[in-house]
Design a protein around this motif. Structure first.
Motif: not given
Length: 598
Positions: A111-124
């Motif tokens: 995030i500090a580098a400018g990226a945007i976390p868009i959501g949380k993904t499914n997993l085993d």
């Protein structure tokens, strides 16, 4: 009219579009949300993208521009065992869910580098599995063939990238979870050395072996993420200083398995044929190939689930399982409870540690200045087949991955070829923990060796020639202004010649820029005696061994000459003969080929 957004989102591609002011992050996020809604039945997300949650990140970026941060406006997905402040962390177990108030260390850095976390993904669930079907939030579908497994445990992360919903995604990797889903969905999966990226804010699977990893469409994109995420964290006892690789280095040799790999599943014969084809391609790289006994890697892999290391999973999660009966997915609980076996006493742990230390030494000697190459997965399964044999199918998926972290190795999984229609086949390059430069070099060398569609014959020959030279061979800058730029059809020709993107640039304001009446349309830069304008372009670095063949393949009226840049440098680049101006459309005022398509 809505602006066209590339179906595959990449770090390099989006940065270019942002810098050219062709797109802005809000437009991209709106499309990301639309695509996530389109694919809702694929069970990719636990907390899906939503504009109201993305708004604060977009508002922050509006205070700056794409030049200010290396990942400015780049959407990324986060596996739901990694904390994002304000979003629930479930580890795919609703009863386990909590809402963190701070980001995981790697998320904070991105995030500090400018990226945007868009959501949380499914997993085993609890990152225990390599198939992508062990989740109460549904089985994640393969991005290419929905009847097949997605791979796990980082299932949703890989599929979100493959389906154009994120430019990159974070996964975790204890036994192969950052590599198997990459192979099954046609992606690059980069697993840094243990501790190189902090795991603070990550739900532990086996804390001593856990890594945060990245899924991307290219090695360059993965390395851009690595540059922001890497580094020891003062509050993370598992992190350590692992230097950023200074570049890519060609290994002294490739180690391939002496024993023929075993393949499984409904595409076993196709996987076997794909491996044989890939071995031929590896042999053509011009590197010595050594066939080695891989028994030590198999022995190390067995320790993970057939030895006392499974007790570490129980040590981290056993208390929750005991206090929440019925909360865990049945097969997940079965695997976790195996760690409580009385066979795994303290003495067995130390015996395994001592044996593993000896195997690490053997592996280091074997891979001195070399890389090991294995199939990332020996096959795949349908989701129905995994339901019928959940443990056996999962065990097969880890056959060529489980050894990696136990032996303190780094790894990168890359696509190799298609085993069958919409069934990709991939390989993994392994090296000792401090030699990430070797896996990067080998992966870049291998990826550049594939003949791109539509390549000019001379460019294909140049690709073969460059494979015989060192990655450290002399290079030259090449200025490109049209179809060879990132995201355009002839970018693959640059990659086939071993070229890599260096930077955005601008010509001196001395050029007339024209759109040639060719099919497809191409731009031409003609140096003017007076007047003219500046043209925005890209600088690529190309091995000199490939440059001659590349230049010879360029059809008239285009050619290679000296392009004067705004900073006064003169570099080789695309120019156009003056006669072609007649009948061409003058687009000097647009200043960029990308603006033609805006």
């Amino acid at each position: 009219m809505s602006k066209p957004i590339p179906e595959s989102l990449t770090v390099e591609g989006l940065r270019s579009l942002y810098l050219e002011r062709v797109l802005n992050p809000r437009e991209v996020m709106e499309e990301v949300v639309r695509r996530a809604e389109r694919d809702a039945g694929m069970n990719i997300w636990i907390t899906p993208p939503a504009m109201e949650r993305l708004a604060p990140y977009l508002e922050r970026l509006e205070q700056s521009g794409p030049e200010s941060l290396p990942l400015w406006g780049i959407p990324f997905a986060v596996k739901d065992n990694i904390d994002v402040a304000g979003l629930p962390t479930t580890a795919a177990c609703p009863d386990y869910a909590y809402e963190p108030t701070v980001h995981a260390a790697v998320v904070e850095r991105l995030i500090a580098a400018g990226a945007i976390p868009i959501g949380k993904t499914n997993l085993d669930q609890f990152a225990t599995g390599l198939v992508g079907t062990r989740s109460p939030y549904g089985e994640t579908h393969n991005a290419l063939r929905p009847e097949l497994i997605s791979g796990g445990s980082s299932s949703g992360s890989a599929v979100s990238v493959a389906r154009g919903q994120a430019a990159f995604a974070l996964g975790t990797d204890t036994a192969g979870s950052g590599r198997v889903p990459a192979a099954l969905n046609g992606l690059v999966g980069y697993k840094p050395s243990l501790g190189a990226w902090p795991t603070r804010g990550v739900v532990p699977a086996c804390a001593s072996l856990d890594c945060v990893t990245v899924f991307a469409h290219s090695l360059n994109d993965a390395c851009a993420v690595d540059a922001a995420a890497r580094g020891a964290h003062p509050e993370d006892p598992w992190s350590r200083h692992v230097a950023v690789p200074s570049g890519s280095k060609r290994p002294s040799k490739l180690c391939l398995p002496l024993q023929a790999p075993e393949f499984f599943g409904p595409y076993a014969s196709e996987y076997s044929a794909a491996w044989a084809k890939t071995v031929e391609r590896l042999a053509g790289l011009g590197l010595p190939v050594h066939y080695v006994d891989t028994g030590l890697f198999s022995e190390a892999a067995a320790i993970l689930y057939e030895g006392p290391w499974v007790a570490e999973r129980w040590a981290d999660l056993g208390g929750f399982i005991e206090s929440h009966p019925g909360a865990a997915f049945p097969v997940t609980e079965r695997v976790l409870r195996s760690g409580a076996s009385p066979d795994y006493d303290a003495a067995s742990v130390f015996r395994a540690i001592h044996r593993l230390q000896a195997l690490k030494l053997e592996a280091r000697k074997l891979l001195e200045d070399a890389v090991l190459v294995l199939p990332t997965a020996g096959g795949t399964w349908t989701r129905e087949q995994v339901r019928e044999q959940p443990v056996e199918a999962n065990r097969d998926m880890g056959r060529y991955t489980n050894h990696c972290n136990l032996l303190d190795q780094c790894a990168v999984a890359v696509p190799a070829c298609d085993a069958a229609d919409r069934v990709p086949f991939g390989i993994t390059f392994f090296a000792s923990w401090e030699r990430e430069d070797l896996i990067r070099g080998a992966a870049a060398w291998f990826s550049a060796s594939g003949e791109p569609e539509g390549a000019f014959p001379a460019a294909a020959e140049a690709s073969a020639a460059v494979a015989k030279e060192s990655l450290e061979a002399p290079v030259t800058l090449v200025a490109v202004c049209g179809l060879h730029m990132r995201g355009y059809p002839l970018e693959k020709q640059m990659q086939a010649c071993g070229a890599r993107f260096v930077e955005e640039a601008e010509s001196a304001p001395k050029y007339r820029f024209v759109k040639l009446p060719t099919t497809p349309a191409k731009p031409g830069m003609i140096k003017a005696a007076r007047g003219g304008g500046a043209v925005r372009l890209e600088l690529w670095e190309m091995p000199l061994a490939a440059f001659g063949g590349f230049a010879a393949s360029i059809p008239a009226p285009l050619g290679i000459g000296k392009v004067e840049l705004a900073d006064g440098r003169e570099v080789p680049g695309f120019i156009c003969e003056g006669y072609a101006e007649e009948g061409a459309e003058d687009i000097t005022a647009l200043g960029s080929w990308r603006s033609v398509h805006n």
